[in-house]
Scaffold this active site. Structure first.
Site, mmCIF file in Angstrom:
data_model
loop_
_atom_site.group_PDB
_atom_site.id
_atom_site.type_symbol
_atom_site.label_atom_id
_atom_site.label_comp_id
_atom_site.label_asym_id
_atom_site.label_seq_id
_atom_site.Cartn_x
_atom_site.Cartn_y
_atom_site.Cartn_z
ATOM 1 N N SER A 187 0.839 -1.201 0.000
ATOM 2 C CA SER A 187 0.000 0.000 0.000
ATOM 3 C C SER A 187 0.876 1.255 0.000
ATOM 4 C CB SER A 187 -0.978 -0.034 1.158
ATOM 5 O OG SER A 187 -2.017 0.891 0.935
ATOM 6 N N ASP B 63 -9.448 -4.672 -4.681
ATOM 7 C CA ASP B 63 -8.818 -3.931 -3.580
ATOM 8 C C ASP B 63 -9.626 -2.677 -3.254
ATOM 9 O OD1 ASP B 63 -7.005 -2.304 -1.984
ATOM 10 O OD2 ASP B 63 -5.436 -3.680 -2.642
ATOM 11 N N HIS C 138 -7.510 -6.174 0.539
ATOM 12 C CA HIS C 138 -6.421 -5.224 0.328
ATOM 13 C C HIS C 138 -5.103 -5.974 0.248
ATOM 14 C CE1 HIS C 138 -4.504 -1.440 0.143
ATOM 15 N NE2 HIS C 138 -4.019 -1.432 1.367
#
Length: 517
Positions: A237, A455, A485
């Site tokens: 991320s 996601d 995610h």
């Protein structure tokens, strides 16, 4: 106020903190348009023209037993901890220094390749706290790598910044983050001002030296001190944004980099908020379909519930009230993992029946609040870092003009995401550094970019944009048709084996490879 920034499976021993909430752009007034290189920022000027002192480059890390922290117990004998000395101000590498907390588990099989650095995102995730909990996920990689992570500057044991006390954090939860009246808007913006002042008081000099670029430079010194000629890295991320900036600054030092759950490097602050609104709405639609509901009708029902809670917060078994913001936070948390969707169903049903206890429990989990009322400070560090990165400071007037577009993107999350662009860095004490994070890395070795079509926090489209930004022959995209995610360790043998082959054997997959399961 907390941004959507976590990756977790409910009931897991720990969470991978991620979020991509740190992109930025030029101001609404149009000044400073175009990309600003991170290397040009005053607080993080390149040290390429000034040799680092040997007190930094030749330092020996004193690895020893890891101690418990405020938010996690000691990880056990399999892990070692040390402190790395880095310049406080990278434009003055021979000046004042600060310490970064490191953790590692040494390679235990096969031919050692080197150190593999992990950043779990946020920004603001403590690698020292979270890497041990995910040791089993990375067991295959540990056969040939020392697994290494750290608390970035301003995080955890590396000068961790706490902008508010627990009592102040809880009091601020009553602030309406989607204001409907002038009074609510004034309170919302004043809360943002007060938060920034608290951060500046707590951070001191670090307030201007905790950017993503500063951390990328810390990583390169870390690489040197760990004894690696080139960088091996796994970013998740926000960690993908950090990895892109590192590759941009040090393209010739890239060995094997994996970027999973990718932040779109072309998006400014508003574009990023739009991306997240789109991603969470997409995940919510998938959830609603899985329960046999029409997504449009289900979203309308949830929006109506949130509006009722806005007018009249729900009672809970704890005696605290479930506000609209806490309800939305609780709704968001289970969307990070498909395995958590049944928990969401239960919480929504309870709320529909007038009991906010389950949604409040989910919100507390997301916000890092324990049973005693103590809060983690991940979002404090996150805000300090992201507002130092981003130049953009949207005005309330500009935000109001955008709300209709946000609500069109997501009837459930749009209003919150829209207002967040105004409040997040409102009247911040220090200026931001760039428009959008630089990620072009001409001449770098191939970098594996992994995107998940379901996601919620870093929508799939960002992976292709990152691959393109890294440059032809550098960015290599791998797609997983999944939910949740992130992709690695999330249930796809195809993804895991492809990433393992790249990191362990240097096998670069064909750009555009798709894993259907």
């Amino acid at each position: 106020m907390a941004r959507f920034a976590r990756w977790t499976a409910l009931g897991a021993a720990a969470a991978l903190l991620v979020g991509g909430c740190s992109s930025g752009s030029s101001s609404d007034g149009g000044k400073g348009g175009g990309r600003t290189s991170a290397a040009a920022s005053p607080s993080s000027s390149s040290s390429g023209t000034t040799a680092l002192p040997s007190s930094l480059t030749a330092q020996k890390l004193a690895w020893g037993d890891c101690k418990a922290t405020d938010d996690s117990p000691a990880p056990g004998n399999d892990w070692q901890c040390a402190t790395l000395k880095v310049p406080l101000d990278w434009s003055k590498p021979q000046g004042e220094t600060m310490g970064l907390a490191l953790i590692r588990a040494e390679a235990r099989g096969g031919e050692r390749i080197g150190s593999l650095l992990f950043n779990f995102g946020g920004p603001g995730a403590s690698g020292v706290s979270y890497l041990p909990s995910f040791g089993p996920t990375f067991a295959k990689l540990r056969e040939q790598y020392d697994l290494v992570s750290w608390d970035p500057r301003g995080v955890g044991s590396s000068g961790g910044i706490r902008c508010r006390s627990d009592k102040e954090i809880q009091a601020a939860e009553s602030v309406d983050t989607t204001p409907d009246t002038p009074a609510e808007e004034k309170a919302y913006l004043q809360d943002a001002v007060d938060f920034g002042k608290g951060c500046a008081k707590a951070a001191g000099k670090l307030m201007s030296h905790a950017s993503t670029t500063d951390t990328a430079r810390d990583m390169d010194l870390m690489r040197q001190v760990l004894g690696d000629s080139k960088m091996h890295y796994f970013g998740i991320s926000y960690g993908t944004e950090l990895g892109g900036v590192y590759a941009h600054l040090f393209p010739k030092r890239v060995a094997r980099l994996v970027l999973d759950a990718v932040v779109d490097p072309s998006a400014d602050l508003v574009g990023h908020a739009e991306n997240q609104a789109r991603g969470f709405q997409r995940a919510l639609d998938d959830y609603l379909k899985s329960t046999g509901q029409d997504p449009a009708q289900g979203s309308q029902r949830i929006s109506a519930l949130l509006k009722r809670i806005d007018s009249r917060p729900l009672p809970t078994s704890s005696g605290r009230k479930l506000t609209q913001t806490l309800a939305l936070t609780g709704l968001t948390y289970p969307l990070y993992s498909r395995q958590s969707w049944p928990v969401l169903t239960s919480a929504l049903n309870a709320a529909e029946n007038g009991d906010g206890s389950e949604l409040l429990s989910l919100a507390d989990g997301y916000n890092g609040r324990d049973a005693s009322g103590h809060y983690e400070t991940t979002t404090h560090s996150q805000r300090v870092i992201s507002c130092l990165d981003s130049k953009m400071r949207p005005t309330p007037a500009a935000t109001k003009r955008r709300l209709a577009q946000f609500e069109k993107i997501s009837p459930v999350f749009g209003d919150f995401m829209g207002w967040d662009t105004a409040g997040w860095c409102h009247d911040w004490p220090v200026a931001g550094q760039w428009d959008t994070p630089p990620a072009s890395a001409p001449g770098a070795a191939p970098i594996l970019v992994v995107g998940n079509t379901g996601d919620p926090a870093t929508p799939y489209e960002g992976a292709r944009k990152m691959a393109d930004e890294l440059g032809k022959g550098v960015g290599v995209e791998l797609t997983w048709k999944g939910e949740g995610h992130g992709a690695y360790g999330n249930g796809s043998d195809c993804v895991d084996s492809t990433v393992n082959a790249y990191l362990l054997n240097g096998t670069v997959p064909k750009d555009g490879k798709v894993c259907a399961s």
